[in-house]
Motif scaffolding. Structure first.
Motif, PDB file in Angstrom:
ATOM      1  N   GLY A 140       0.842  -1.199   0.000  1.00 31.00           N
ATOM      2  CA  GLY A 140       0.000   0.000   0.000  1.00 31.00           C
ATOM      3  C   GLY A 140       0.867   1.234   0.000  1.00 31.00           C
ATOM      4  O   GLY A 140       1.890   1.302   0.685  1.00 31.00           O
ATOM      5  N   GLY A 141       0.420   2.187  -0.794  1.00 33.82           N
ATOM      6  CA  GLY A 141       1.241   3.349  -1.096  1.00 33.82           C
ATOM      7  C   GLY A 141       1.515   4.280   0.069  1.00 33.82           C
ATOM      8  O   GLY A 141       2.639   4.753   0.235  1.00 33.82           O
ATOM      9  N   HIS A 178      -4.592  10.685  -0.445  1.00 37.46           N
ATOM     10  CA  HIS A 178      -3.679   9.930  -1.315  1.00 37.46           C
ATOM     11  C   HIS A 178      -4.299   9.483  -2.642  1.00 37.46           C
ATOM     12  O   HIS A 178      -3.621   8.868  -3.461  1.00 37.46           O
ATOM     13  N   ARG A 190      -1.577  -3.932  -5.767  1.00 37.74           N
ATOM     14  CA  ARG A 190      -2.612  -4.543  -4.948  1.00 37.74           C
ATOM     15  C   ARG A 190      -3.723  -4.893  -5.936  1.00 37.74           C
ATOM     16  O   ARG A 190      -3.975  -4.121  -6.864  1.00 37.74           O
ATOM     17  N   LYS A 227      -6.823  -0.550 -10.970  1.00 35.24           N
ATOM     18  CA  LYS A 227      -5.460  -0.674 -11.492  1.00 35.24           C
ATOM     19  C   LYS A 227      -5.402  -1.145 -12.954  1.00 35.24           C
ATOM     20  O   LYS A 227      -4.321  -1.274 -13.522  1.00 35.24           O
ATOM     21  N   VAL A 256       4.177 -10.597  -1.651  1.00 36.87           N
ATOM     22  CA  VAL A 256       5.584 -10.849  -1.954  1.00 36.87           C
ATOM     23  C   VAL A 256       6.453 -10.011  -1.008  1.00 36.87           C
ATOM     24  O   VAL A 256       6.179  -8.815  -0.842  1.00 36.87           O
ATOM     25  N   ASP A 279      -5.594   6.694 -10.851  1.00 32.60           N
ATOM     26  CA  ASP A 279      -4.676   6.437  -9.735  1.00 32.60           C
ATOM     27  C   ASP A 279      -4.182   7.779  -9.215  1.00 32.60           C
ATOM     28  O   ASP A 279      -3.797   8.636 -10.016  1.00 32.60           O
ATOM     29  N   GLY A 280      -4.204   7.950  -7.876  1.00 26.51           N
ATOM     30  CA  GLY A 280      -3.774   9.222  -7.305  1.00 26.51           C
ATOM     31  C   GLY A 280      -2.371   9.579  -7.783  1.00 26.51           C
ATOM     32  O   GLY A 280      -2.139  10.630  -8.370  1.00 26.51           O
ATOM     33  N   MET A 281      -1.410   8.672  -7.511  1.00 28.70           N
ATOM     34  CA  MET A 281      -0.042   8.878  -7.973  1.00 28.70           C
ATOM     35  C   MET A 281       0.431   7.637  -8.723  1.00 28.70           C
ATOM     36  O   MET A 281       0.625   7.632  -9.893  1.00 28.70           O
ATOM     37  N   ASN A 282       0.623   6.543  -8.008  1.00 29.73           N
ATOM     38  CA  ASN A 282       1.198   5.261  -8.404  1.00 29.73           C
ATOM     39  C   ASN A 282       2.688   5.237  -8.091  1.00 29.73           C
ATOM     40  O   ASN A 282       3.517   5.797  -8.820  1.00 29.73           O
ATOM     41  N   LEU A 283       2.990   4.589  -6.981  1.00 23.67           N
ATOM     42  CA  LEU A 283       4.370   4.520  -6.524  1.00 23.67           C
ATOM     43  C   LEU A 283       5.155   3.406  -7.190  1.00 23.67           C
ATOM     44  O   LEU A 283       6.383   3.437  -7.192  1.00 23.67           O
ATOM     45  N   GLU A 331       9.053   3.416  -7.917  1.00 21.48           N
ATOM     46  CA  GLU A 331       9.954   2.417  -7.333  1.00 21.48           C
ATOM     47  C   GLU A 331      10.762   1.724  -8.428  1.00 21.48           C
ATOM     48  O   GLU A 331      11.973   1.511  -8.296  1.00 21.48           O
TER      49      GLU A 331
HETATM   50  C1  GDG Z   1      -2.459   4.783  -2.736  1.00 20.66           C
HETATM   51  C2  GDG Z   1      -2.981   5.436  -4.020  1.00 20.66           C
HETATM   52  C3  GDG Z   1      -0.751   6.553  -4.307  1.00 20.66           C
HETATM   53  C4  GDG Z   1       2.194  -4.099  -3.930  1.00 20.66           C
HETATM   54  N1  GDG Z   1       2.115  -5.449  -3.843  1.00 20.66           N
HETATM   55  C5  GDG Z   1       3.014  -5.829  -2.900  1.00 20.66           C
HETATM   56  C6  GDG Z   1       3.648  -4.678  -2.415  1.00 20.66           C
HETATM   57  N2  GDG Z   1       3.122  -3.639  -3.057  1.00 20.66           N
HETATM   58  C7  GDG Z   1       3.544  -2.245  -2.813  1.00 20.66           C
HETATM   59  C8  GDG Z   1       4.202  -1.582  -3.995  1.00 20.66           C
HETATM   60  C9  GDG Z   1       3.955  -0.103  -3.680  1.00 20.66           C
HETATM   61  C10 GDG Z   1       2.611  -0.135  -2.970  1.00 20.66           C
HETATM   62  O1  GDG Z   1       2.381  -1.469  -2.544  1.00 20.66           O
HETATM   63  C11 GDG Z   1       1.463   0.280  -3.899  1.00 20.66           C
HETATM   64  O2  GDG Z   1       1.503   1.675  -4.027  1.00 20.66           O
HETATM   65  P1  GDG Z   1       0.685   2.458  -5.152  1.00 20.66           P
HETATM   66  O3  GDG Z   1       1.041   3.892  -5.048  1.00 20.66           O
HETATM   67  O4  GDG Z   1       1.047   1.906  -6.492  1.00 20.66           O
HETATM   68  O5  GDG Z   1      -0.861   2.163  -4.912  1.00 20.66           O
HETATM   69  P2  GDG Z   1      -1.945   2.175  -3.689  1.00 20.66           P
HETATM   70  O6  GDG Z   1      -1.698   1.101  -2.711  1.00 20.66           O
HETATM   71  O7  GDG Z   1      -3.268   2.146  -4.367  1.00 20.66           O
HETATM   72  O8  GDG Z   1      -1.712   3.584  -2.948  1.00 20.66           O
HETATM   73  C12 GDG Z   1      -1.825   5.709  -4.986  1.00 20.66           C
HETATM   74  C13 GDG Z   1      -0.375   5.979  -2.962  1.00 20.66           C
HETATM   75  O9  GDG Z   1      -1.521   5.731  -2.131  1.00 20.66           O
HETATM   76  C14 GDG Z   1       0.574   6.907  -2.207  1.00 20.66           C
HETATM   77  O10 GDG Z   1       0.003   8.154  -2.005  1.00 20.66           O
HETATM   78  O11 GDG Z   1       0.402   6.559  -5.133  1.00 20.66           O
HETATM   79  O12 GDG Z   1      -2.300   6.377  -6.131  1.00 20.66           O
HETATM   80  O13 GDG Z   1      -3.973   4.627  -4.645  1.00 20.66           O
HETATM   81  O14 GDG Z   1       4.900   0.375  -2.762  1.00 20.66           O
HETATM   82  O15 GDG Z   1       5.553  -1.930  -4.041  1.00 20.66           O
HETATM   83  N3  GDG Z   1       4.615  -4.703  -1.472  1.00 20.66           N
HETATM   84  C15 GDG Z   1       4.988  -5.923  -0.990  1.00 20.66           C
HETATM   85  N4  GDG Z   1       4.407  -7.090  -1.412  1.00 20.66           N
HETATM   86  C16 GDG Z   1       3.436  -7.088  -2.356  1.00 20.66           C
HETATM   87  O16 GDG Z   1       2.929  -8.159  -2.723  1.00 20.66           O
HETATM   88  N5  GDG Z   1       5.985  -5.989  -0.084  1.00 20.66           N
END
Ligand code: GDG
Length: 493
Positions: free
Chosen positions: A45-46, A188, A300, A305, A377, A399-403, A407
């Motif tokens: 989660g981001g 976010h 996630r 997505k 993972v 998507d708000g940002m997409n980290l 990464e």
């Molecule tokens: C919200 C907003 C915004 C994913 N699967 C696993 C795992 N991940 C990690 C990724 C990344 C994070 O989760 C996902 O971050 P995102 O930014 O792509 O997406 P959201 O969770 O929807 O986050 C988004 C964010 O908040 C920040 O403000 O960017 O737009 O929706 O770090 O690597 N990590 C591990 N195992 C997994 O299976 N360890």
């Protein structure tokens, strides 16, 4: 590039004797117990990914819902634990929720109403009065925990940094009791246009919750503009365009864009370590990836997505360009999330069905086009997968940002790799050297798969170098410093 140390200096200088409290629904460390053994997990989660490095750098207290089955066992009598366990840097204070509270506040109002309402992904929000009541109750509980910290610590200068859509009313409840506490809020996810938001039955209270803060941050200017327009339509308040602020009943709330980021250096250094390189080689052998062109999706599992869209596009790509069969592999890593909600059960089944169909249709005795890992993972494996991937595929419908994009780029220390990025992500605004797609345009998506494979190495390298410079400069410490500097300008002196 701003470093951890420089952020610490900014905090010491700008915060002065203010004490920082971060508040979020999700906790940064979860303790679980299996077969008598207690383990610590870093959830996906981001928001957590972004804020943990900031809290490590600046210390303070992080208040969050304790969701692990061993969480209660490891905290002290005040529900606190110092984290990370191996090198404690800040205090995690856990707050407990009943199953009913979790159902109504988290699964119900946050994730069946606010999440689909804010993302234009055409999933209908569900507004239940009882979820809303539970949401308010839990927001009050978080606010009470913050007020309790104030009383206990005898600290009269508090800066509370509230995270995300689960906690929109917290500032309002805090200010009712203690208007001197400075409240900053970071949303976010996207803020939709006023036409979309106007259907929400509780819209006025939600907006009032926002406006109780002293500073509200979104990822991009577009979300700020949508929010300001929404306020103009829905409540009586004065918008000051010069200052980008909203004044309601004499209280000013600043609205600002702060594009969130990642710890570029930490990721880049770790990705270049032998540990990650070795793990990547192990995975290459285990999954028979030698000589393959590797596409990677890492999300996630969520209907925002665009995961079905990328599988469908990949299927069409193999139909149209069969010469690439046995040469390419699509790896999709997908940690299951929010599985109690019907829309998430549906998206899971849809993805499972699509993966099976596409694999059945194209696979040979030696090769299957898609590898789908549904389990959570470990972080270091995520970095190993980034290292293996020739192309990351991000096809969010919104998507708000997409980290993940940031990464992946941070991990490409050798300037290899390429990024396919949905134009509907916040990160698309900054990452102009990515190859853009509209995930709804499958025909274009197919050509982008081919185009990226056939892109010359020096062109890929040129793009990656620029992308890395952008994230190196705009890293997570830069983001946090910008928020703190903005606050200090207006309130701390
Ligand atoms: C919200 C907003 C915004 C994913 N699967 C696993 C795992 N991940 C990690 C990724 C990344 C994070 O989760 C996902 O971050 P995102 O930014 O792509 O997406 P959201 O969770 O929807 O986050 C988004 C964010 O908040 C920040 O403000 O960017 O737009 O929706 O770090 O690597 N990590 C591990 N195992 C997994 O299976 N360890």
């Amino acid at each position: 590039m701003m470093t951890k140390e420089e952020l610490k200096q900014v905090i010491n200088k700008e915060l002065g004797n203010y004490k920082m409290i971060v508040v979020s629904n999700r906790e940064p460390y979860i303790h679980t117990q299996e077969a008598g053994k207690i383990k610590v997990l870093r959830p996906s989660g981001g928001a957590v990914t972004a804020l943990d490095p900031v809290m490590r750098a600046c210390g303070g207290i992080w208040i969050a819902h304790g969701s692990g089955n061993a969480d209660r066992k490891v905290v002290d009598k005040d529900d606190r634990i110092r984290v990370p366990t191996e090198d404690p840097r800040y205090t995690l204070r856990r707050l407990w929720l009943s199953k009913d509270e979790e159902r109504g506040y988290y699964y119900g109002f946050s994730n069946e109403a606010l999440w689909p309402l804010s993302h234009i992904a055409y999933t209908r929000p569900i507004f239940r009065e009882k979820d809303w009541q539970m949401y308010k109750q839990v927001n009050k509980k978080f606010a009470d925990a913050i007020l309790e910290e104030k009383t206990k610590s005898n600290h009269d200068k508090l800066l509370v940094w509230i995270q995300d859509y689960h906690l929109v009313l917290v500032a309002k409840y805090i200010k009712e009791k203690s208007p001197d506490i400075i409240c900053a809020y970071f949303w976010h996810i996207p803020w939709p246009n006023p036409e979309v938001f106007r259907i929400c039955p509780f819209k006025k209270e939600i907006i009032e919750g926002f406006l109780a803060n002293d500073l509200v941050g979104f990822h991009i200017r577009y979300h700020c503009d949508n929010f300001i327009e929404t306020v103009e339509r829905e409540v009586e308040a004065k918008v000051d365009r010069e200052r980008n602020s909203i004044i309601k009943e004499g209280h000013e709330c600043l609205i600002r864009a702060f594009p969130i980021s990642v710890d570029f250096k930490d990721i880049s250094d770790l990705a270049s370590s032998d540990k990650i390189k070795d793990r990547a080689e192990e995975l290459r052998k285990e999954l028979s990836l030698e000589d393959k062109i590797i596409f990677l999706g890492c999300d996630r599992i969520d209907y925002t997505k665009g995961i079905p869209e990328r599988i469908i596009a990949f299927d069409r790509f193999l139909d149209k360009y069969p010469e690439y069969k046995e040469k390419v592999v699509f790896i999709q890593i997908g940690a299951i999330s929010r599985i109690l909600i019907q829309a998430y059960k549906d998206i899971n089944s849809e993805i499972n069905r699509l993966v099976e169909e596409v694999n059945w249709k194209h696979s040979t005795s030696e090769w299957a086009p898609i590898i789908f890992s549904k389990r959570f993972v470990p972080y270091e494996d995520i970095l190993a997968f980034y290292s293996l991937a020739d192309v990351i595929v991000i096809s969010s419908l919104h998507d708000g940002m997409n980290l993940v994009a940031k990464e992946y780029i941070s991990s490409k220390f050798d300037n290899s790799g390429a990024v396919i990025l949905s134009q509907f992500t916040g990160s698309a605004r900054e990452l102009q050297e990515a190859v853009f797609i509209n995930p709804y345009n499958i025909a274009e998506f197919v050509e982008v798969f081919k185009g990226v494979i056939e892109m010359k190495d020096d062109e890929k390298e040129r793009r990656m170098k620029i992308l890395r410079e952008i994230i190196k400069e705009n890293n997570i410490y830069h983001w946090a410093a910008k928020v703190i500097l903005e606050l200090s300008k207006f309130y701390l002196y």
